[in-house]
Write a protein that holds these residues in place. Structure first.
Motif, PDB file in Angstrom:
ATOM      1  N   ASP A 160      -0.171  -2.873   0.989  1.00  0.00           N
ATOM      2  CA  ASP A 160      -0.768  -4.145   0.607  1.00  0.00           C
ATOM      3  C   ASP A 160      -1.648  -3.549   0.246  1.00  0.00           C
ATOM      4  O   ASP A 160      -3.079  -3.257   0.622  1.00  0.00           O
ATOM      5  CB  ASP A 160      -1.432  -4.282   1.229  1.00  0.00           C
ATOM      6  N   ASN A 162      -3.849  -4.433  -2.592  1.00  0.00           N
ATOM      7  CA  ASN A 162      -4.827  -5.171  -3.223  1.00  0.00           C
ATOM      8  C   ASN A 162      -5.705  -5.682  -1.598  1.00  0.00           C
ATOM      9  O   ASN A 162      -6.622  -6.513  -1.079  1.00  0.00           O
ATOM     10  CB  ASN A 162      -4.647  -6.545  -3.827  1.00  0.00           C
ATOM     11  N   ASP A 164      -4.893  -8.821   0.147  1.00  0.00           N
ATOM     12  CA  ASP A 164      -4.962  -9.850   0.619  1.00  0.00           C
ATOM     13  C   ASP A 164      -3.665 -10.173   1.622  1.00  0.00           C
ATOM     14  O   ASP A 164      -3.527 -11.794   1.214  1.00  0.00           O
ATOM     15  CB  ASP A 164      -4.673 -10.610  -0.721  1.00  0.00           C
ATOM     16  N   VAL A 166      -0.566 -10.060   1.497  1.00  0.00           N
ATOM     17  CA  VAL A 166       0.268 -10.797   0.681  1.00  0.00           C
ATOM     18  C   VAL A 166       1.533  -9.881  -0.317  1.00  0.00           C
ATOM     19  O   VAL A 166       0.391  -9.100  -0.494  1.00  0.00           O
ATOM     20  CB  VAL A 166       0.406 -11.818  -0.539  1.00  0.00           C
ATOM     21  N   GLN A 168       2.732  -8.479  -3.295  1.00  0.00           N
ATOM     22  CA  GLN A 168       3.254  -8.871  -4.979  1.00  0.00           C
ATOM     23  C   GLN A 168       4.435  -7.679  -5.574  1.00  0.00           C
ATOM     24  O   GLN A 168       4.693  -7.064  -5.292  1.00  0.00           O
ATOM     25  CB  GLN A 168       1.687  -8.403  -5.651  1.00  0.00           C
ATOM     26  N   GLU A 232       2.950  -4.316  -5.683  1.00  0.00           N
ATOM     27  CA  GLU A 232       3.183  -2.871  -4.518  1.00  0.00           C
ATOM     28  C   GLU A 232       4.832  -3.177  -3.908  1.00  0.00           C
ATOM     29  O   GLU A 232       5.066  -2.429  -3.188  1.00  0.00           O
ATOM     30  CB  GLU A 232       2.858  -4.808  -3.438  1.00  0.00           C
TER      31      GLU A 232
HETATM   32 CA    CA Z   1      -0.902  -7.512  -1.741  1.00  0.00          CA
END
Ligand code: CA
Ligand code: BGC
Length: 336
Positions: A160, A162, A164, A166, A168, A232
């Motif tokens: 992950d 960044n 966050d 989530v 990507q 990612e």
């Molecule tokens: Ca992410």
């Protein structure tokens, strides 16, 4: 006996045996095609197995290349029927064009096995009592691939990038409208949501040829795009496209998590070399064998699964579905 009479007799016998659809030696002839010899999986796994397994069962198989053109396949089927083959084993080019092929087989009273590309027109399999499908449960590959990715994502917090929470991702889809491509696209991502992990699709590209060239071109373009450094995870609906994406990543000096489907020999090598994270065995060997076994039984007017271990599913389409298997760095050796 006069020579002319003898010739006439020979011609008569030849004609009548061919008209029966069987060759003089009584051998069953399967008229088959591959939607495109350029497809890694079809040409590398299914075709060679058809070519070796059919003769081992005492039958002849003729395999033609439909070169990605449904119109060409329609003509090839006409030629097979004129030649008097005993049974057809057909890999549709367009999964929505089964009816035309089924109509031809029915008119000629020849049994038909469709394989690898499942017909998508509703009710089409019910329009002929001598048509069966051999393939997989399309959704299963996506589910297995998804579960594999979820497990690895959880085990690797650094993926992950960044932070966050989530995922990507970018996705190489394969052929639009192909049941395998459609179901894999939905199911792999759904596995994340089912596990309570949010996903964000940065890009998705389709390719009717499921090709390595396409995987390479798209990955290269994505990496140099505005979202290039945000990617990612790379989800490829088949290994062929993943191979291209791996090459593009190497060229750009990056190593993103990447998963495929098929478990081709080259994928096992990439996993061994730490260049790929997982794939899903698409058991083409058994799909080819089931196709031949069903074809032979159908040609002989027997129950299609007689003397075999295949099961025709009783609900839904008349189909034999060969299971998928997860392939990771922990078990890839078993598939060499
Ligand atoms: Ca992410
Ligand atoms: C395979 C792909 C292949 C496609 C052809 C799929 O089941 O996973 O690699 O290109 O079939 O129809």
């Amino acid at each position: 006996m006069k020579k002319s009479l003898l010739l006439a007799l020979v011609a008569m016998i030849t004609f009548s045996t061919f008209a029966n659809g069987q060759k003089e030696d009584g051998k069953i002839v399967i008229g088959a095609n591959i939607y495109s010899f350029a497809d890694n999986f079809m040409n590398g796994v299914i075709k060679p197995e058809l070519e070796t397994y059919a003769p081992s069962k005492g039958v002849e198989i003729q395999i033609v290349d439909s070169e990605g053109q449904q119109a060409k396949l329609n003509d090839q089927v006409d030629v097979f029927i004129t030649k008097g083959v005993d049974v057809l084993a057909i890999n549709l080019v367009d999964p929505a064009a089964a009816q035309a092929i089924i109509n031809k087989a029915r008119a000629a009273k020849i049994p038909l096995i469709l394989f690898n590309k499942e017909a998508t027109e509703p009710g089409v399999m019910d329009s002929y009592d001598k048509v069966w499908y051999v393939g997989t449960d399309s959704a299963e590959a996506g589910i297995i691939q998804g579960q594999m990715m979820v497990k690895d994502w959880k085990a690797n917090p650094s993926w992950d990038k960044n932070g966050d929470g989530v995922v990507q991702y970018v996705l190489l889809k394969g052929e639009p409208g192909h049941p395998d491509a459609e179901a894999r696209t939905v199911e792999s991502v759904k596995a994340f949501r089912d596990a309570g992990i949010e996903v964000e699709q940065l890009a998705l590209e389709a390719d009717p040829n499921w090709s390595t060239v396409h995987g390479n071109d798209k990955m290269a373009a994505w990496l140099t795009s505005s979202f290039g450094s945000d990617i990612e995870l790379v989800i490829a609906n088949n290994d062929g496209m993943a191979f291209g994406a791996i090459t593009a990543q190497k060229a750009a000096g990056v190593r993103l998590p990447i998963y495929g489907v098929d478990a081709l020999a080259q994928a096992l090598t990439h996993i061994a070399d730490g260049e790929m994270d997982g794939t899903v065995l698409n058991d083409g060997v058994n799909q080819a064998r089931a196709t031949v076994d069903l074809a032979i039984n159908a040609a002989m007017g027997k129950n299609v699964t007689e003397g075999t271990n295949w099961k025709v599913q009783t609900n839904g389409t008349k189909a034999v579905r060969v299971p998928y298997v997860a392939v990771t760095k922990d078990n890839y050796m078993d598939f060499k």
